[in-house]
Design a protein around this motif. Structure first.
Motif, PDB file in Angstrom:
ATOM      1  N   SER A  86       0.854  -1.194   0.000  1.00 22.96           N
ATOM      2  CA  SER A  86       0.000   0.000   0.000  1.00 22.96           C
ATOM      3  C   SER A  86       0.884   1.236   0.000  1.00 22.96           C
ATOM      4  O   SER A  86       1.905   1.282   0.697  1.00 22.96           O
ATOM      5  CB  SER A  86      -0.914   0.017   1.230  1.00 22.96           C
TER       6      SER A  86
ATOM      7  N   LYS B 235      -6.942   6.881   2.622  1.00 27.07           N
ATOM      8  CA  LYS B 235      -6.618   5.565   2.078  1.00 27.07           C
ATOM      9  C   LYS B 235      -7.306   4.495   2.910  1.00 27.07           C
ATOM     10  O   LYS B 235      -7.610   4.685   4.090  1.00 27.07           O
ATOM     11  CB  LYS B 235      -5.097   5.332   2.085  1.00 27.07           C
ATOM     12  N   ASP B 236      -7.547   3.340   2.266  1.00 27.73           N
ATOM     13  CA  ASP B 236      -8.118   2.212   3.003  1.00 27.73           C
ATOM     14  C   ASP B 236      -7.219   1.801   4.154  1.00 27.73           C
ATOM     15  O   ASP B 236      -7.696   1.327   5.197  1.00 27.73           O
ATOM     16  CB  ASP B 236      -8.333   1.035   2.055  1.00 27.73           C
TER      17      ASP B 236
ATOM     18  N   ALA C  22      -8.475   1.201   7.896  1.00 28.45           N
ATOM     19  CA  ALA C  22      -8.291  -0.109   8.517  1.00 28.45           C
ATOM     20  C   ALA C  22      -7.477   0.000   9.800  1.00 28.45           C
ATOM     21  O   ALA C  22      -7.777  -0.670  10.803  1.00 28.45           O
ATOM     22  CB  ALA C  22      -7.594  -1.053   7.527  1.00 28.45           C
TER      23      ALA C  22
ATOM     24  N   ALA D  68     -13.766  -0.283   4.098  1.00 25.32           N
ATOM     25  CA  ALA D  68     -12.331  -0.075   3.883  1.00 25.32           C
ATOM     26  C   ALA D  68     -11.530  -1.243   4.442  1.00 25.32           C
ATOM     27  O   ALA D  68     -10.538  -1.688   3.833  1.00 25.32           O
ATOM     28  CB  ALA D  68     -11.892   1.235   4.535  1.00 25.32           C
TER      29      ALA D  68
ATOM     30  N   ASP E  16     -12.101  -4.217   2.047  1.00 26.92           N
ATOM     31  CA  ASP E  16     -11.401  -3.991   0.779  1.00 26.92           C
ATOM     32  C   ASP E  16      -9.898  -4.170   0.943  1.00 26.92           C
ATOM     33  O   ASP E  16      -9.222  -4.724   0.054  1.00 26.92           O
ATOM     34  CB  ASP E  16     -11.706  -2.595   0.254  1.00 26.92           C
ATOM     35  N   TYR E  17      -9.366  -3.707   2.065  1.00 27.48           N
ATOM     36  CA  TYR E  17      -7.923  -3.835   2.271  1.00 27.48           C
ATOM     37  C   TYR E  17      -7.527  -5.302   2.406  1.00 27.48           C
ATOM     38  O   TYR E  17      -6.535  -5.745   1.823  1.00 27.48           O
ATOM     39  CB  TYR E  17      -7.498  -3.061   3.518  1.00 27.48           C
TER      40      TYR E  17
END
Length: 562
Positions: free
Chosen positions: A297, A480-481, A485, A509, A512-513
């Motif tokens: 990421s 951002k995810d 998270a 999120a 999705d992460y």
């Protein structure tokens, strides 16, 4: 002995009976002889054992030489080893003789006490009868060496300063410092080996828990564009290398190739997160890297983004006009010794000029520092001391007095201090090395936005100029995810039911992460997060809940994570 048997059990799964600590350390170091060498011990442990045996042999030689000089007879106990049933005890002025000591393989008694040079440690007889003049001369010698070589005074606060003093104090009386050649060649080579062993041990830790790769771009005095690469993990930070990117810094493709080279060295599977500046070329290079390595990421530096938010707020027309007035007050006060002397006699006075923590936050820090001294400054300009002084009749003094007595100026300053305070607090968190900060970015921005709205009593036309600046940087770069998270997994927020954000976007999120970045057993991980959310299994223990408020998230997850 007991500790070394545990080491043998961990590395080669064998137990040896008999012998002493040196026999065990020869086994770990790999010296063949009366015991076989260990084939599974790590390099850093092997190096530590080798250094210990070298030091032990040098100590034996120095002790034997000292004995011969004192008594002019050869030592009769030179064949005694540290692992014998007796230990040698010395007293100044008397011959040494063996006395009964611990059983084989146990440490010397002195090893259980703090060094003599540590604070509040028990002093030896020699140090008790030591002349104060000798101590002063030693202190002067160290201080004189620092003065003549322009060594900064804060060098004495470094961790290796007292260690150096301890090593010198325990050396023989005739100890001579290392020569220029020794410092330049062999000692530097040995230090490089130690650093390499440290990096190797850190790399094994990266494979276990993951790490963050950081690329810090800056420009030196020669206008070269340099990029420092560093790797962070819970054990600490490691400097990888510095690259002169003056010719490639403008090309995103070339930056991507440079990043890819460093990622390959660290290990793509070891990297969880990569952080760079938020310039457009860095952003594009980070996206290319994430496309190549799906488990990595990317996000821009949170501290840099917050600095840009404060910079944009400081460039707003009304803030730009207002920040010139505190500067006039500060310059006038500090240019006149009599005025600053009068203020320093006030019990609550501290200096107005604040430390420049960041070049962008300085404007708002100055507002806060000046607002704290509002009543002190007003007391000064209305006092008999100032009114009767000739300075009060100057044009600059009249302008400063009008600023200090202007209530609208203080009201505007107070509003700006309240607006910037949550952002500055968040900046201090993300710019600190004391704890991992990624789990606090999402909540910190949410609190800052909500705080600004409350200042203006939810009147959109008043708070929108400020919140639009924050959302521009937050939505464009920092949302951002990974941050959502990290917020969701932060036990300090997850277990705070009253203030936790239950918006679906946060839960999505996290999912999705896990779905996009985790290449392991995703179902098992999702099941573990459900246990964490619902406090099932080890998460429902009273100790786990009580430590959630006093323990950093990374340490807490080591204890209670599944």
């Amino acid at each position: 002995m007991r500790r070394d048997r545990i080491l043998l059990h961990v590395y080669c799964r064998q137990t040896y009976k008999g012998g002493g600590i040196n026999r065990m350390k020869r086994h770990l170091e790999g010296i063949k002889g009366d015991i076989g060498s260990c084939k599974k011990v790590s390099h850093d442990v092997r190096y530590q054992m080798l250094e210990y045996l070298k030091g032990f042999e040098l100590k034996k030689k120095a002790e034997k030489q000292r004995q011969e000089e004192m008594f002019s007879v050869p030592s009769t106990n030179s064949d005694l080893q540290e692992d014998d049933d007796v230990q040698e005890v010395f007293s100044s002025g008397l011959p040494k003789k063996p006395v009964l000591g611990k059983r084989k393989g146990t440490k010397l008694v002195d090893n259980y006490f703090a060094p003599r040079t540590t604070p509040r440690a028990q002093h030896g007889l020699k140090s008790v009868f030591q002349s104060k003049e000798n101590v002063r001369q030693a202190n002067m010698a160290i201080a004189r060496w620092m003065y003549n070589n322009c060594i900064p005074f804060n060098a004495v606060n470094l961790v290796y300063y007292q260690r150096m003093i301890d090593a010198i104090a325990t050396a023989c009386p005739g100890y001579k410092g290392p020569s220029y050649n020794a410092v330049w060649v062999p000692l530097l080579r040995d230090q490089k080996k130690e650093d390499q062993l440290l990096v190797d041990s850190q790399r094994r830790h990266w494979a276990e828990v993951g790490c963050t790769l950081m690329a810090d771009g800056w420009t030196d005095t020669r206008h070269r564009s340099l990029i420092n690469f560093l790797v962070y993990c819970p054990r600490g930070m490691v400097f990888v290398k510095s690259v002169d990117a003056s010719e490639i810094v403008k090309s995103s493709r070339n930056l991507f190739k440079l990043f890819d080279e460093v990622v390959t060295w660290v290990g793509p599977k070891n990297i969880v997160h990569m952080v760079t500046d938020n310039a457009s070329n860095y952003v594009f290079a980070g996206k290319l890297l994430c496309e190549k390595y799906k488990t990595i990421s990317w996000s821009p530096c949170a501290a840099h983004c917050l600095n840009l938010v404060l910079q944009d707020m400081g460039d707003m027309p009304h803030v730009d006009r207002l920040k010139k007035r505190p500067s006039k007050v500060t310059v006038f006060i500090y240019n006149h010794v009599a005025l600053i002397a009068w203020l320093r006699n006030r019990p609550s006075w501290t200096d107005i000029v604040c430390a420049r923590a960041t070049r962008f936050a300085t404007t708002f820090l100055s507002f806060g520092s000046l607002h704290v001294h509002k009543h002190d400054l007003q007391a000064l300009v209305t006092s008999k001391f100032f009114v009767d002084n000739r300075l009060a009749r100057e044009s600059k003094a009249k302008e400063v007095v009008s600023i200090i007595l202007d209530n609208s100026f203080w009201d505007d300053t107070n509003v700006l201090v309240k607006i910037s305070s949550p952002l500055i607090r968040l900046l201090q968190i993300v710019d600190s090395d004391q704890r991992p900060a990624i789990g606090y970015v999402y909540k910190g921005m949410h609190r800052a936005l909500l705080g600004i709205k409350k200042i203006f009593r939810m009147r959109k036309h008043l708070y929108k100029p400020y919140t639009s600046i924050m959302k521009n940087h937050w939505d464009k770069h920092l949302r951002k995810d990974l941050h959502a998270a990290a917020y969701w997994l932060n036990l300090a927020f997850q277990y705070d039911e009253e203030n936790f954000c239950w918006k679906p976007i946060v839960n999505m999120a996290v999912l999705d992460y896990i779905g996009n970045k985790y290449d392991g057993d995703q179902e098992n991980v999702i099941k573990g997060t459900q246990y964490f959310r619902d406090r099932i299994g080890s998460f429902d223990r009273d100790l786990a809940l009580s430590t959630s408020k006093t323990t950093h998230p990374d340490e807490w997850w080591k204890l209670w994570g599944c």
